[in-house]
Each structure stands twice: as C-alpha cells, then as structure tokens.
Design a protein around this motif. Sequence first.
Motif, PDB file in Angstrom:
ATOM      1  N   LEU A  33       0.830  -1.202   0.000  1.00  0.00           N
ATOM      2  CA  LEU A  33       0.000   0.000   0.000  1.00  0.00           C
ATOM      3  C   LEU A  33       0.861   1.247   0.000  1.00  0.00           C
ATOM      4  N   GLY A  34       0.463   2.222  -0.804  1.00  0.00           N
ATOM      5  CA  GLY A  34       1.092   3.525  -0.774  1.00  0.00           C
ATOM      6  C   GLY A  34       0.317   4.421   0.172  1.00  0.00           C
ATOM      7  N   VAL A  35       1.032   5.261   0.899  1.00  0.00           N
ATOM      8  CA  VAL A  35       0.433   6.226   1.820  1.00  0.00           C
ATOM      9  C   VAL A  35       0.602   7.597   1.180  1.00  0.00           C
ATOM     10  N   PHE A  36      -0.524   8.270   0.918  1.00  0.00           N
ATOM     11  CA  PHE A  36      -0.500   9.543   0.201  1.00  0.00           C
ATOM     12  C   PHE A  36      -1.248  10.622   0.963  1.00  0.00           C
ATOM     13  N   VAL A  37      -0.808  11.864   0.778  1.00  0.00           N
ATOM     14  CA  VAL A  37      -1.521  13.049   1.251  1.00  0.00           C
ATOM     15  C   VAL A  37      -1.576  14.003   0.075  1.00  0.00           C
ATOM     16  N   GLU A  38      -2.793  14.342  -0.316  1.00  0.00           N
ATOM     17  CA  GLU A  38      -2.971  15.280  -1.426  1.00  0.00           C
ATOM     18  C   GLU A  38      -2.135  14.874  -2.641  1.00  0.00           C
ATOM     19  N   GLY A  39      -2.047  13.583  -2.904  1.00  0.00           N
ATOM     20  CA  GLY A  39      -1.311  13.079  -4.050  1.00  0.00           C
ATOM     21  C   GLY A  39       0.178  12.933  -3.846  1.00  0.00           C
ATOM     22  N   GLN A  40       0.695  13.391  -2.720  1.00  0.00           N
ATOM     23  CA  GLN A  40       2.127  13.268  -2.443  1.00  0.00           C
ATOM     24  C   GLN A  40       2.370  12.002  -1.628  1.00  0.00           C
ATOM     25  N   GLU A  41       3.307  11.196  -2.081  1.00  0.00           N
ATOM     26  CA  GLU A  41       3.586   9.923  -1.414  1.00  0.00           C
ATOM     27  C   GLU A  41       4.408  10.129  -0.146  1.00  0.00           C
ATOM     28  N   LEU A  42       3.881   9.605   0.958  1.00  0.00           N
ATOM     29  CA  LEU A  42       4.603   9.649   2.228  1.00  0.00           C
ATOM     30  C   LEU A  42       5.398   8.371   2.450  1.00  0.00           C
ATOM     31  N   GLY A  43       4.851   7.266   1.959  1.00  0.00           N
ATOM     32  CA  GLY A  43       5.536   6.007   2.202  1.00  0.00           C
ATOM     33  C   GLY A  43       4.834   4.847   1.530  1.00  0.00           C
ATOM     34  N   GLN A  44       5.393   3.661   1.798  1.00  0.00           N
ATOM     35  CA  GLN A  44       4.866   2.416   1.251  1.00  0.00           C
ATOM     36  C   GLN A  44       4.941   1.355   2.335  1.00  0.00           C
ATOM     37  N   LEU A  45       3.834   0.672   2.535  1.00  0.00           N
ATOM     38  CA  LEU A  45       3.789  -0.435   3.478  1.00  0.00           C
ATOM     39  C   LEU A  45       3.712  -1.716   2.658  1.00  0.00           C
ATOM     40  N   VAL A  91       5.866   0.014  16.076  1.00  0.00           N
ATOM     41  CA  VAL A  91       4.812   0.956  15.676  1.00  0.00           C
ATOM     42  C   VAL A  91       5.144   2.397  16.062  1.00  0.00           C
ATOM     43  N   PRO A  92       5.600   2.696  17.287  1.00  0.00           N
ATOM     44  CA  PRO A  92       5.901   4.093  17.614  1.00  0.00           C
ATOM     45  C   PRO A  92       6.917   4.737  16.674  1.00  0.00           C
ATOM     46  N   LEU A  93       7.976   4.006  16.323  1.00  0.00           N
ATOM     47  CA  LEU A  93       8.969   4.560  15.397  1.00  0.00           C
ATOM     48  C   LEU A  93       8.377   4.731  14.006  1.00  0.00           C
ATOM     49  N   ALA A  94       7.577   3.770  13.579  1.00  0.00           N
ATOM     50  CA  ALA A  94       6.927   3.877  12.267  1.00  0.00           C
ATOM     51  C   ALA A  94       6.031   5.105  12.220  1.00  0.00           C
ATOM     52  N   MET A  95       5.263   5.327  13.280  1.00  0.00           N
ATOM     53  CA  MET A  95       4.362   6.474  13.313  1.00  0.00           C
ATOM     54  C   MET A  95       5.150   7.782  13.401  1.00  0.00           C
ATOM     55  N   LYS A  96       6.278   7.758  14.098  1.00  0.00           N
ATOM     56  CA  LYS A  96       7.139   8.943  14.166  1.00  0.00           C
ATOM     57  C   LYS A  96       7.657   9.291  12.777  1.00  0.00           C
ATOM     58  N   ALA A  97       8.151   8.294  12.055  1.00  0.00           N
ATOM     59  CA  ALA A  97       8.675   8.531  10.704  1.00  0.00           C
ATOM     60  C   ALA A  97       7.570   9.022   9.775  1.00  0.00           C
ATOM     61  N   LEU A  98       6.409   8.395   9.844  1.00  0.00           N
ATOM     62  CA  LEU A  98       5.292   8.825   8.994  1.00  0.00           C
ATOM     63  C   LEU A  98       4.811  10.223   9.366  1.00  0.00           C
ATOM     64  N   SER A  99       4.847  10.549  10.644  1.00  0.00           N
ATOM     65  CA  SER A  99       4.471  11.891  11.082  1.00  0.00           C
ATOM     66  C   SER A  99       5.453  12.933  10.545  1.00  0.00           C
ATOM     67  N   MET A 100       6.733  12.592  10.542  1.00  0.00           N
ATOM     68  CA  MET A 100       7.750  13.500   9.987  1.00  0.00           C
ATOM     69  C   MET A 100       7.500  13.699   8.491  1.00  0.00           C
ATOM     70  N   ALA A 101       7.164  12.633   7.792  1.00  0.00           N
ATOM     71  CA  ALA A 101       6.870  12.727   6.360  1.00  0.00           C
ATOM     72  C   ALA A 101       5.620  13.563   6.128  1.00  0.00           C
TER      73      ALA A 101
END
Length: 120
Positions: A33-45, A91-101
């Motif tokens: 899965l791709g994680v997107f915000v307003e069409g901008q890719e934040l990450g991939q799970l 999970v906490p580190l993953a959420m931290k990284a995704l939050s930074m993105a």
Amino acid sequence: MNSHKMLSAMTQILQSLARWPGVTLNAHRYGGLGVFVEGQELGQLHDCGLLDVSLTTVDRDVLLKEGRVHPHQTFPESGWVTLPLDGIMDVPLAMKALSMAHARVPHLATLQSIRPQEQR
C-alpha cells in the motif's frame, strides 16, 4: 520473524493512518500500500513487513542516528528510509517517521492540528 506480530504492527499502523487528515491508502505500483496526502507519497507499506518512508535528508539522518531505520535499499542516498516491522514495538517509530513525512507536505503545515498526534 513472527508473521502474526508483523501483521499486528501493520494493522495498527493502517488503523492509525486511516484517522489522519487527508491521508489515503492505495495499492502501490511496487506492491503493498502507498500512503498519500494530497497526491504526495509519504511512504509504502509492503506485504513483507517493510515500511518505506519519504523524509527530508535531515529527518532521515536523525532517524538513521537512532539506529532503528535503514537507508532505502534502492535509493540509499535519498531521504527514503526503510523500517522492518517485526512487531508492535516498531509501531511508535513507524508512526514517528510517517508523522515527519506528513509534516513536510508544504501546504499542510499551515493548517491547524494537521500533525497527527498518535503518541497520546
């Protein structure tokens, strides 16, 4: 790696992301899965339990110094990092990284309460 623990971590991450403003989850061209915000890719799970996250090189360096993420396997000089998800302790580190993105998306930074508050 325990697949049950990995799937639990992935499920928890996906449930958290589903509550973030503007975030969409879509099938990704490289699998998972791709994680997107307003069409901008934040990450991939990825189905194999890897989370790739797009960061600035400054944010990447911060997380690399903590020693729990790795440079992206294909683009090691980019801002991308890879985090293996072995269980819910990741999970906490993953959420931290995704939050930074999430915070680096330019026009979102000006909106109130846009930065996810998952560590409550």
